[in-house]
Design an enzyme around this catalytic site. Structure first.
Site, PDB file in Angstrom:
ATOM      1  CG  HIS A  91     -85.752 -97.303 -53.726  1.00  0.00           C
ATOM      2  ND1 HIS A  91     -86.380 -97.269 -52.498  1.00  0.00           N
ATOM      3  CD2 HIS A  91     -84.685 -98.139 -53.581  1.00  0.00           C
ATOM      4  CE1 HIS A  91     -85.731 -98.052 -51.657  1.00  0.00           C
ATOM      5  NE2 HIS A  91     -84.697 -98.586 -52.283  1.00  0.00           N
ATOM      6  CB  SER A 104     -83.159-102.027 -53.669  1.00  0.00           C
ATOM      7  OG  SER A 104     -82.792-100.746 -53.231  1.00  0.00           O
ATOM      8  CG  ASP A 158     -69.239-109.014 -46.466  1.00  0.00           C
ATOM      9  OD1 ASP A 158     -69.083-108.183 -45.562  1.00  0.00           O
ATOM     10  OD2 ASP A 158     -68.919-108.805 -47.662  1.00  0.00           O
ATOM     11  N   GLY A 159     -72.314-109.037 -48.137  1.00  0.00           N
ATOM     12  CA  GLY A 159     -72.754-108.790 -49.499  1.00  0.00           C
ATOM     13  C   GLY A 159     -71.644-108.492 -50.479  1.00  0.00           C
ATOM     14  CG  ASP A 213     -78.500 -99.322 -50.178  1.00  0.00           C
ATOM     15  OD1 ASP A 213     -77.968 -98.339 -49.627  1.00  0.00           O
ATOM     16  OD2 ASP A 213     -79.707 -99.571 -50.090  1.00  0.00           O
TER      17      ASP A 213
END
Length: 258
Positions: A19, A97, A139-140, A160
């Site tokens: 971060h 994030s 799903d990213g 991430d």
């Protein structure tokens, strides 16, 4: 398998490294009066309570942000973001994030976030309600492939994963390469854990082979408790902004101090 919940690990040393560098990148890029896109593949719930039973159980936040926050100068973008979240949600709140990004982005910037875990997505929708972010329950990595290259083309992608799906390690080098080909000007950030078992090793070797100009930033730290497998944190960054190598070294030195 969708068992991972970041509340057990929020604010740990891996979060601090990740971060702090994300906040620096966003501050650097928003210094120019040009819009940008922020995309995140595994957003989690976006906001965590460090006094929750789950966070207290592991002690990771106590060994992480609780010790490290004041090591960052008051004007460091990470500290600025933390202060903004604390002012709004209280001193025991910790931003993921998405909220780090939301606190640093401007009205002309866009944000697209994906989260697959149903309960985490519901919490994300609540926590990001006033930010204007586009939220996608999917799903990213598939989301990132579908939206890249984004508009505006300037921007940052944070990948991430929890790495609870073991083929993530094998899948990510190809995904990163495909995303770079689709979005050659994007700042692509891939976080990975450094575990005793060294599962990240083959993945990192493949990325170094395929993306020799990418920067790799790693920190090491002792296990936070007996039997804890994580002993470090790493970020692969494709197209790092000018000055990021030096900033990563500064952050590493801050976290290494006794």
């Amino acid at each position: 398998m969708l068992s991972y919940q970041h509340i057990y690990h929020a604010g740990n040393l891996a979060d601090v490294q990740k971060h702090a560098l994300l906040a620096w990148v966003l501050a650097y890029m928003t210094a120019k009066d040009k819009p940008l896109s922020y995309i995140e593949t595994h957003a989690g719930r976006g906001l965590y309570a460090l006094d929750a039973a789950e966070a207290l159980k592991t002690g990771e936040a106590a060994a992480g942000i609780a010790r490290m926050q004041t090591r960052f100068a008051p004007d460091h973008p990470y500290r600025v973001a933390l202060n903004a979240i604390h002012a709004r949600h209280g001193e025991t709140a910790y931003p993921g994030s998405p909220l780090i990004a939301a606190s640093l982005l401007r009205a002309q910037d866009s944000m697209t976030l994906a989260e697959l875990h149903p309960r985490e997505f519901d919490a994300l929708r609540s926590n990001m309600a006033r930010t204007g972010a586009t939220l996608r329950h999917e799903d990213g990595l598939e989301m990132a492939m579908s939206v890249c290259p984004p508009t505006p083309r300037r921007g940052v992608l944070m990948i991430d994963p929890s790495y609870e799906v073991k083929d993530d390690y094998a899948r990510l080098p190809k995904v990163l390469g495909d995303l770079r080909r689709k979005w050659n000007v994007g700042v692509l950030m891939l976080w990975y854990p450094v575990l005793h078992a060294g599962l990240h090793g083959p993945m990192l070797a493949r990325i170094r082979q395929d993306q020799p100009d990418a920067e790799v930033f790693e920190i090491a730290f002792p296990p936070v408790r007996q039997g804890h497998r994580m002993v470090g944190s790493g970020l692969v960054v494709v197209n790092p902004p000018w000055g990021m190598v030096d900033e990563a070294q500064r952050v590493k030195a801050l976290l290494a101090r006794d």
